[in-house]
Design a protein around this motif. Structure first.
Motif, PDB file in Angstrom:
ATOM      1  N   VAL A  97       1.035  -1.158  -0.024  1.00 44.83           N
ATOM      2  CA  VAL A  97       0.127  -0.124  -0.075  1.00 44.83           C
ATOM      3  C   VAL A  97       0.754   1.186   0.073  1.00 44.83           C
ATOM      4  N   LYS A  98       0.267   2.133  -0.636  1.00 45.24           N
ATOM      5  CA  LYS A  98       0.981   3.673  -0.426  1.00 45.24           C
ATOM      6  C   LYS A  98       0.164   4.622   0.440  1.00 45.24           C
ATOM      7  N   THR A  99       0.629   5.196   1.431  1.00 46.04           N
ATOM      8  CA  THR A  99       0.013   5.933   2.388  1.00 46.04           C
ATOM      9  C   THR A  99       1.124   7.174   2.859  1.00 46.04           C
ATOM     10  N   ARG A 100       0.414   8.402   2.819  1.00 46.45           N
ATOM     11  CA  ARG A 100       1.390   9.534   3.311  1.00 46.45           C
ATOM     12  C   ARG A 100       2.605   9.670   2.712  1.00 46.45           C
ATOM     13  N   GLY A 101       2.652   9.207   1.368  1.00 45.09           N
ATOM     14  CA  GLY A 101       4.001   9.404   0.578  1.00 45.09           C
ATOM     15  C   GLY A 101       4.882   8.006   0.745  1.00 45.09           C
ATOM     16  N   VAL A 102       4.679   7.071   1.667  1.00 43.88           N
ATOM     17  CA  VAL A 102       5.285   5.948   2.061  1.00 43.88           C
ATOM     18  C   VAL A 102       4.727   4.800   1.132  1.00 43.88           C
ATOM     19  N   TRP A 103       5.546   3.950   0.359  1.00 42.50           N
ATOM     20  CA  TRP A 103       5.034   2.688   0.179  1.00 42.50           C
ATOM     21  C   TRP A 103       5.655   1.507   1.200  1.00 42.50           C
ATOM     22  N   VAL A 104       4.609   0.633   1.579  1.00 40.58           N
ATOM     23  CA  VAL A 104       4.675  -0.212   2.589  1.00 40.58           C
ATOM     24  C   VAL A 104       4.518  -1.553   2.008  1.00 40.58           C
ATOM     25  N   ILE A 105       5.386  -2.443   1.891  1.00 44.06           N
ATOM     26  CA  ILE A 105       5.130  -3.900   1.483  1.00 44.06           C
ATOM     27  C   ILE A 105       5.203  -4.872   2.583  1.00 44.06           C
ATOM     28  N   ASN A 106       4.126  -5.623   2.861  1.00 44.74           N
ATOM     29  CA  ASN A 106       3.720  -6.251   3.877  1.00 44.74           C
ATOM     30  C   ASN A 106       4.021  -7.570   3.160  1.00 44.74           C
ATOM     31  N   THR A 107       4.606  -8.573   3.802  1.00 44.56           N
ATOM     32  CA  THR A 107       5.078  -9.946   3.392  1.00 44.56           C
ATOM     33  C   THR A 107       5.066 -10.858   4.499  1.00 44.56           C
TER      34      THR A 107
END
Length: 265
Positions: A97-107
């Motif tokens: 997901v992308k939120t507040r300008g940050v891409w977060v990759i959840n694995t």
């Protein structure tokens, strides 16, 4: 802008762990939480419980096994549930997901079973492909957080008995070498960066008697961040409280705090 708090938590069954998780969300109030091993089909995800707690949810489920989700206090700007990779998409283990300008990759990285099992090679391949996906979409100067149950203890400080556990899955030399190669692209192990000498764990095996009390743990859950998020980081800590609650997961949350105004340097 207030500090942004992100967390990762392998819940080991979201419906079984829902009371523990909701209690923890109320206590910590993270802005974003990546969950792994939710172990439910999409239709059975308890979305309403999180909505009542003030969280939007996106999830990718699978019957009885695996599954990942992201909870956030605001809807994400973008969601990637399919990586376009046959390994990353073959099970419910990847969600970005992308939120507040940050891409977060959840694995939720496969455990690997044993070094001589084909599942071990599959695990290494999953790690390589995730790293390749990140490198193909971003640069080390983009704000990127790769988090989740990565199922690798990178250093002797990250397991309770490094001599006895050396060569076991999760602390195998091949995994540790690959972990360092992945970091060399431009990622930083945030907890170890901020706490270079601290022996802290995120997982305690159910099968070992009194493993929490005896601190027979592993550090398997990580926040791997690019340079902008290193600059913005204020803290990264393990919250052991949920692991001591009745009917806990075998993991506990890892939390990071960022001052996002510092992303630009």
């Amino acid at each position: 802008m207030t500090d942004w708090k992100a967390a990762t938590f392998n819940v080991n069954g979201i419906r079984a762990r829902l009371p523990v998780l909701l209690e923890w969300l109320d206590a910590q109030r993270p802005h974003l939480v990546c969950l792994q091993e939710i172990k439910c089909q999409d239709k059975d995800f308890p979305e309403s419980a999180f909505s009542e707690a003030g969280y939007r949810a996106v999830w990718k489920g699978q019957k009885s096994f695996n599954g990942v989700a992201v909870l956030s206090t605001e809807p994400p700007d973008q969601v990637v549930s399919e990586a376009g990779d046959e390994i990353l998409d073959s099970e419910a283990r990847f969600l970005a997901v992308k939120t507040r300008g940050v891409w977060v990759i959840n694995t939720y990285v496969p455990q690997g079973r044993s070094p001589d099992d084909p599942a071990f090679a599959y695990k290494l391949d999953f790690l390589k492909r995730t790293a390749r996906w990140i490198a193909s979409h971003f640069t080390p100067e983009d704000p990127v957080l790769w988090t989740g149950d990565i199922n690798v203890a990178p250093d002797p400080l990250d397991v309770f008995d490094p001599q006895r556990l050396d060569g076991k899955v999760g602390f195998h030399p091949e995994e540790r070498k690959l972990f360092q190669e992945i970091l060399s692209w431009g990622l930083t192990d945030l907890f170890r960066h901020l706490h270079p000498e601290e022996k802290q764990f995120t997982f305690w095996d159910y099968r070992l008697p009194r493993s929490v009390q005896r601190n027979l743990g592993w550090r398997l859950d990580h926040m791997l961040v690019t340079r902008p998020l290193v600059r913005a980081a204020r803290d990264c800590f393990v919250d052991t409280a949920p692991r001591t609650r009745p009917k806990p997961s075998d993991h506990t949350p890892l939390v990071a705090v960022f001052h996002l105004e510092d992303l630009a340097g």
